[in-house]
Design a protein around this motif. Structure first.
Motif, PDB file in Angstrom:
ATOM      1  N   SER A  58     -59.889  12.811   5.592  1.00 17.69           N
ATOM      2  CA  SER A  58     -60.007  12.504   4.161  1.00 17.69           C
ATOM      3  C   SER A  58     -60.798  11.221   3.928  1.00 17.69           C
ATOM      4  O   SER A  58     -61.386  11.012   2.876  1.00 17.69           O
ATOM      5  CB  SER A  58     -58.616  12.358   3.534  1.00 17.69           C
ATOM      6  N   LEU A  92     -59.412   8.227   3.887  1.00 18.58           N
ATOM      7  CA  LEU A  92     -58.562   7.235   3.213  1.00 18.58           C
ATOM      8  C   LEU A  92     -58.565   5.911   3.972  1.00 18.58           C
ATOM      9  O   LEU A  92     -58.367   5.875   5.184  1.00 18.58           O
ATOM     10  CB  LEU A  92     -57.122   7.781   3.113  1.00 18.58           C
ATOM     11  N   ASN A 138     -51.468   7.685  -1.907  1.00 15.40           N
ATOM     12  CA  ASN A 138     -52.649   8.559  -1.855  1.00 15.40           C
ATOM     13  C   ASN A 138     -52.363   9.870  -1.129  1.00 15.40           C
ATOM     14  O   ASN A 138     -53.084  10.852  -1.315  1.00 15.40           O
ATOM     15  CB  ASN A 138     -53.801   7.853  -1.118  1.00 15.40           C
ATOM     16  N   ILE A 174     -53.796  14.163  -1.347  1.00 12.93           N
ATOM     17  CA  ILE A 174     -54.663  14.673  -0.275  1.00 12.93           C
ATOM     18  C   ILE A 174     -54.099  15.975   0.290  1.00 12.93           C
ATOM     19  O   ILE A 174     -54.826  16.941   0.497  1.00 12.93           O
ATOM     20  CB  ILE A 174     -54.818  13.614   0.851  1.00 12.93           C
ATOM     21  N   ILE A 222     -58.833  18.063   0.952  1.00 11.91           N
ATOM     22  CA  ILE A 222     -59.831  17.028   1.233  1.00 11.91           C
ATOM     23  C   ILE A 222     -61.053  17.146   0.322  1.00 11.91           C
ATOM     24  O   ILE A 222     -61.602  16.157  -0.141  1.00 11.91           O
ATOM     25  CB  ILE A 222     -60.275  17.109   2.712  1.00 11.91           C
ATOM     26  N   TYR A 270     -60.244  15.618  -2.833  1.00  4.41           N
ATOM     27  CA  TYR A 270     -60.085  14.162  -2.689  1.00  4.41           C
ATOM     28  C   TYR A 270     -61.445  13.480  -2.625  1.00  4.41           C
ATOM     29  O   TYR A 270     -61.675  12.461  -3.271  1.00  4.41           O
ATOM     30  CB  TYR A 270     -59.268  13.856  -1.421  1.00  4.41           C
ATOM     31  N   GLN A 271     -62.344  14.087  -1.853  1.00  8.22           N
ATOM     32  CA  GLN A 271     -63.646  13.447  -1.670  1.00  8.22           C
ATOM     33  C   GLN A 271     -64.558  13.627  -2.890  1.00  8.22           C
ATOM     34  O   GLN A 271     -65.562  12.939  -3.004  1.00  8.22           O
ATOM     35  CB  GLN A 271     -64.300  13.981  -0.393  1.00  8.22           C
ATOM     36  N   GLY A 321     -61.700   8.731  -2.825  1.00  6.33           N
ATOM     37  CA  GLY A 321     -60.474   8.674  -3.619  1.00  6.33           C
ATOM     38  C   GLY A 321     -60.571   7.774  -4.836  1.00  6.33           C
ATOM     39  O   GLY A 321     -61.646   7.287  -5.211  1.00  6.33           O
TER      40      GLY A 321
END
Lengths: 170, 426
Positions: B50, B52, B218, B222, B227, B230-231, B240
């Motif tokens: 992800s 993060l 977060n 996710i 993902i 999220y992206q 994020g």
């Protein structure tokens, strides 16, 4: 005072109350060793007694069977553990950067004038003790301070007067 | 699709959502999904992929941090997850919002993280002053146990997890992860030497992951929305959303969840509605008291880890402190130096002795007896207290506003010396 300090711990330890012991026992279930409960126990005793006296400190050390010096080291490290008597209400006054920009110095002067106390002092009527506290994390509503467990925001001199009289009459 | 995963449930005019309302808003879906048969390593890989990064200040990739926890045979069976909720960085007010506004989001994230690193015990290290957060979390933890998301054999997975809320008793240094571990063990909160890193030998010598509240918050998004979603949230290079705050003399100070990569100008002039009438923006600290000053010329940069670093500062906590043109910059830095001096744990010499010296010099400027020699001493301290010179990051953090401020506000320092007073005082 010097005479008392060297007296043996066995003589001077306070007897912990049943409530204090019950709460300490509860905490002991949450941590794998007794030392970790030291700070919790200090906070529990403080909640009941208002502060942590030498007698209380010794009682906790004995109860948890941890070195007195270690526990004293912890007690004096944390700013929310009071090793001196405090007033009925503790004012945690935020003087970190956002509150400073928003004028907390003037409010500190105001409290000095109206309540008669500065940092580390207790008012004559034992109602209030004021200590500085690191950033209280409410900077968009600065200046802020806590009285006891309550947070007060967007402070002005007038607002402080109201807050003080409210706690005084409680 | 949701575009504000951190704050979608937050409305501070009412109490936080209870577990039923939280579940109705996709809450705990990730745990139900995991229970269908996803291995811890799959979860870890997902978080790694992800992108993060930690939201506590350092910006370290979260999945990578987790992967340092030793797994398998011949490793300690007990592993710990610790959530750093000791928010005390000057000018930072984001974790409070998450805990008071949506405590179940933090718990759901903690279950995900603990599962991925195979920790059966998790502590929330909460600063003692956050009494409203304490209350909200206590209620939420109880609900989560009753619903079977915590305790033994969670949803039949064979995975056990206990969450314990630890309330602390002050001191800024507890936010440093190894000092936090000492505090949790009931010791004075002095930082520990690294290595060994906590991931290998942390709480009671066991493998431990320490993550910030916002980082953990977060995770549910996710896992629930994936993902790709999220992206797609970001406007920049990092992924994020993030909580960004503005304090100081702006018209509308506050905290907002925005995509990473949002231009600084949108935050200060848009959401915070610009400076109060009659005031100009002089400079700002982009992410709390331990970051370098930035100036109005940087307003069009993006709120991204890399882009802020290129400008010589750090995104850090993402909560900005605004300096206006009628507030004394020397006084502001002096306030920060007093804070850091007061909060030094006293363990290592440069910090314990250097910061009070710096503080005293600033008092001198304030009271009209600063001189050129003092300026030189301050410059030297930027080096003496800088990265690599001290045991932990507290003093190097203090040198960020000090070093950048000495450059940016050179004239103001000079005026204090020449006029023998603070020129901002009437």
């Amino acid at each position: 005072m010097s005479k008392n300090v060297i007296a043996s711990s066995a003589v001077r330890a306070r007897k912990l109350s049943a409530d204090e012991i019950a709460e300490i026992e509860h905490e002991m279930k949450l941590y794998p060793d007794k030392r970790a409960v030291g700070l919790e126990a200090l906070k529990i005793v403080q909640k009941h007694q208002g502060w942590v006296s030498d007698e209380s400190l010794l009682a906790i050390a004995k109860y948890l069977n941890i070195p007195i010096a270690d526990l004293e080291g912890v007690a004096t490290f944390f700013n929310l553990v009071y090793r001196h008597p405090v007033g009925k209400n503790v004012i945690l006054f935020c003087n970190s950067v956002s509150c400073w920009i928003m004028g907390c110095d003037g409010l500190r002067e105001h409290i000095k004038k109206e309540v008669g106390i500065d940092f580390g002092e207790t008012s004559e009527d034992d109602e209030f003790t004021m200590i500085p506290v690191p950033c209280l994390g409410d900077c968009d509503r600065a200046p802020v301070m806590m009285v006891g467990s309550d947070l007060h925001r967007n402070l002005t001199s007038e607002k402080i007067d109201q807050i003080i009289s409210r706690y005084r009459n409680k | 699709m949701v575009n504000n995963p951190l704050t979608k449930n937050i409305d501070m005019s009412r109490p936080p959502k209870d577990i039923a309302a939280y579940e109705a808003a996709d809450g705990y879906q990730s745990i139900q999904e995991i229970a269908k048969g996803h291995a811890p390593d799959d979860v870890l890989q997902l978080v790694k992929d992800s992108g993060l990064k930690g939201r506590g200040g350092a910006g370290f990739p979260t999945g990578l941090k987790w992967s340092f926890v030793p797994q398998g045979e011949n490793t300690p069976a007990q592993k710990y997850l610790v959530v750093n909720a000791d928010e005390m960085e000057p000018g930072t007010f984001k974790d409070r919002l998450l805990m008071e506004g949506d405590p179940h989001l933090l718990l759901e994230g903690m279950i995900i993280a603990a599962y991925a690193i195979r920790a059966s015990k998790a502590y929330i290290f909460l600063r003692g002053e956050y009494t409203v957060s304490e209350q909200a979390l206590n209620i939420a933890i109880k609900e989560a146990y009753e619903r079977g998301f915590l305790g033994k054999n969670i949803l039949g997975t064979g995975f056990d997890l206990d969450i314990i809320l630890h309330t602390s008793a002050g001191r800024y240094i507890c936010g440093e992860e190894t000092a936090l571990l000492n505090a949790l063990e009931g010791k004075r909160a002095n930082p520990r030497a690294k290595p060994p890193f906590p991931q290998v030998s942390g709480l009671w010598g066991k493998p431990t992951i320490v993550n910030n509240v916002e980082t953990i918050c977060n995770l549910p998004g996710i896992l629930t929305y994936g993902i790709e979603w999220y992206q797609s949230l970001t406007k920049g290079a990092d992924h994020g959303t993030k909580l960004f705050g503005v304090s100081g003399k702006v018209k509308n100070p506050g905290c907002w969840e925005l995509p990473l990569g949002t231009p600084i100008r949108d935050l200060i002039e848009g959401h915070a509605q610009g400076m109060q009438n009659g005031l100009e923006l002089r400079a700002f600290l982009p992410g709390g008291g331990s970051t370098d000053f930035m100036s109005p010329e940087h307003l069009d940069l993006k709120l991204d880890y890399g882009e802020i670093a290129k400008a010589g500062s750090r995104l850090a906590t993402g909560t900005m402190i605004i300096l206006d043109d009628k507030t004394c910059p020397v006084g502001m830095i002096g306030n920060l130096m007093r804070f850091f001096s007061h909060e030094s744990c006293g363990f290592c010499t440069p910090c314990r002795d250097g910061l009070p010296w710096v503080d005293e010099i600033f008092q001198g400027f304030e009271n009209g007896f600063g001189n050129e020699k003092d300026l030189q001493i301050l410059h030297e301290h930027v080096d003496y207290l800088g990265p690599g010179r001290t045991f932990c990051a507290l003093a190097p953090g203090a040198t960020a506003p000090l070093g950048s401020g000495l450059k940016l506000f050179k004239e103001d320092f000079e005026r204090h010396i020449i006029e023998k007073r603070c020129p901002y005082k009437l």
